[in-house]
Design an enzyme around this catalytic site. Structure first.
Site, PDB file in Angstrom:
ATOM      1  N   SER A 182       0.836  -1.197   0.000  1.00 43.22           N
ATOM      2  CA  SER A 182       0.000   0.000   0.000  1.00 43.22           C
ATOM      3  C   SER A 182       0.871   1.247   0.000  1.00 43.22           C
ATOM      4  CB  SER A 182      -0.906   0.010   1.227  1.00 43.22           C
ATOM      5  OG  SER A 182      -0.181   0.516   2.330  1.00 43.22           O
ATOM      6  N   LYS A 183       0.236   2.301  -0.438  1.00 48.54           N
ATOM      7  CA  LYS A 183       0.902   3.593  -0.567  1.00 48.54           C
ATOM      8  C   LYS A 183       1.575   4.008   0.745  1.00 48.54           C
ATOM      9  CE  LYS A 183      -1.667   7.435  -1.118  1.00 48.54           C
ATOM     10  NZ  LYS A 183      -2.616   8.332  -1.771  1.00 48.54           N
ATOM     11  N   ARG A 184       0.931   3.722   1.859  1.00 47.63           N
ATOM     12  CA  ARG A 184       1.461   4.150   3.145  1.00 47.63           C
ATOM     13  C   ARG A 184       2.709   3.377   3.535  1.00 47.63           C
ATOM     14  NH1 ARG A 184      -2.876   2.641   5.219  1.00 47.63           N
ATOM     15  NH2 ARG A 184      -4.105   3.245   3.413  1.00 47.63           N
TER      16      ARG A 184
END
Ligand code: GLU
Length: 469
Positions: free
Chosen positions: A237-239
């Site tokens: 995920s982006k995070r």
């Protein structure tokens, strides 16, 4: 049989997810091999997150992995936002046939009713109330009884009990279409025959298949490709992870290496994993795609990239590294980048660099007026008792010897020998004086390029030599 039509349907997010890139490549491989069409539909219905430059970003990201908008196999981009009227019209058709109904219950009403009846979710309470359209009323699909079998080329037949699927919303209270509907109506009107997409959409699929059927169409061939997970086996995920394809491009991963690596995430091209696109395009098959999550392994990606870098000719490598050399030039005004030297050192740089962005830094000691010394390297240069003497004797020998790498080696080896050291170890102060670091490209080649005067100047001016007394 009509030629198959594939599609990807990204929502603009400002970057192109590596998972989306893998899906795009799978679609592209099949469209190419089967003489089909690859449709790009940008699902841009979220007005707040819709910026024209993001759309261009999608097109550029695809082009980087070899999916070019001007290729005859490519169709689009289409923009979902242009088809809102059609989405609504199809929803109305479902209402007219009784396959959908209006509901005026608010989320609070639904919660209260569910609580009172001891159920979860929406219990189809407006099914038979005969409500017509009005502001604030949502249009819901009337899920039929029975079961829905999704025939998925990756996952086999997946059976969903319709009783577990609530009457989902097609049009919001303000009349705007929901994703499930818009996505299906567009796939239908674009005559998509194969929906190959990420596994996370599998739960949507029985609902979408019911919509296809209710609208009087054969559903497409489905294929849900496995999730990409990180080292902790969590969905990337982006995070947590670097998921933007563009960031790999900007770091200097080669498109060919990235394409090759992405293809192997959930599919094996055979014993030999490093394969050109043309070979993978010929052998890729959805039936061979794994169901289990695929590990997005940055180390393996780096290894792939290293292999592709080493397979280049020095000339290809130098050309590919040009954007990063240009950045170096900008960052070092007043210094001259010597392209001839870079080419001469390229085979060694290719051995060392995993990404192109590292390339300038491996050889820029040659181009800078002074090498950049760091404390640990200087400490290592002076780590042996004999360092100062070795350096002084080397300077004396290099003042006289022929200026070729062989002659330098011949001059240096006896010095190391006389001090009872292996040449590599004895070289430490020389290497640090020339390059600023203890590891780097072959030293004699570097000194040959620098020339005798500059080499001697560097050997004489290495910081710390005052301690040599
Ligand atoms: N816009 C959806 C997404 O980005 C598309 C899903 C699909 O491929 O059907 O996930």
């Amino acid at each position: 049989m009509n030629a198959p039509r594939f599609r990807i349907a990204p929502s603009p997010t400002g970057f192109f997810h590596v998972g989306g890139a893998r899906t795009a490549l799978y679609n592209w491989a099949l469209a190419k091999r089967l003489g089909g069409t690859f449709v790009l539909r940008i699902e841009d219905t979220d007005a707040e997150r819709n910026r024209p430059e993001w759309n261009q970003g999608i097109i550029d990201a695809l082009a980087w992995i070899g999916i070019h908008a001007d290729d005859p196999t490519f169709e689009g981009p289409y923009f979902q936002s242009s088809y809102a009227e059609q989405h609504v019209a199809e929803a109305r058709r479902l209402f007219d046939t009784g396959a959908a109904y209006y509901c005026d219950m608010t989320p609070d009403d639904i919660q209260a009713r569910a609580k009172a009846e001891g159920v979860t979710g929406y219990g189809g309470w407006s099914r038979d109330r005969g409500l017509g359209p009005a502001a604030g009323r949502v249009l819901r699909f009337r899920v039929p009884p029975g079961a829905t079998v999704v025939r998925d080329l990756v996952r086999g037949d997946v059976t969903f009990d319709n009783a577990t699927i609530e009457d989902f919303v097609l049009l919001r209270g303000n009349g705007s279409p929901m994703f499930l509907l818009a996505n299906v109506v567009d796939d239908m009107s674009m005559r998509i025959s194969h929906v190959i997409r990420a596994e996370e959409h599998l739960p949507n699929t029985p609902k979408q298949q019911m919509l296809w059927e209710a609208l009087g169409h054969e559903p497409p061939v489905w294929a849900h490709v496995p999730l990409l997970v990180n080292e902790q086996r969590k969905k990337i995920s982006k995070r947590r992870d670097k998921v933007a394809l563009e960031s790999y491009r900007d770091e200097g991963y080669l498109a060919e290496a990235m394409i090759n690596y992405l293809m192997t995430l959930g599919w094996s091209p055979g014993e030999q994993e490093i394969q050109p696109w043309s070979a993978m395009q010929d052998t890729f098959a959805l039936e061979d795609v794994a169901k289990s999550p695929a590990f997005f392994d940055l180390k393996k990606l780096a290894a792939f990239n290293g292999e592709y870098i080493r397979a280049m000719t020095p000339e290809q490598f130098v050309a590919a590294a040009e954007p990063w050399v240009a950045q170096w030039r900008e960052a070092h005004p007043g210094h001259v980048w010597n392209q001839v030297w870079f080419l001469a050192m390229a085979p060694f740089v290719q051995q060392r660099a995993t990404v192109l962005s590292e390339a300038p830094g491996v050889v820029d000691f040659l181009m800078l007026a002074e090498p950049q010394f760091d404390e640990p390297s200087l400490a290592k240069a002076w780590a042996t008792d004999d360092a100062a003497e070795v350096l002084a004797e080397t300077i004396a020998a290099f003042e006289r010897c022929d200026w070729t790498r062989d002659a330098m080696k011949e001059a240096f080896d006896p010095i190391a020998d006389a001090h009872g050291m292996k040449p590599g170890k004895a070289q430490a102060p020389i290497r640090v004086a020339i390059t600023g670091r203890t590891v780097g490209p072959p030293l004699y080649e570097a000194m040959e390029l620098l020339g005798r005067d500059e080499t001697l100047r560097r050997l004489r001016s290495i910081p710390g030599s005052v301690h040599t007394g």
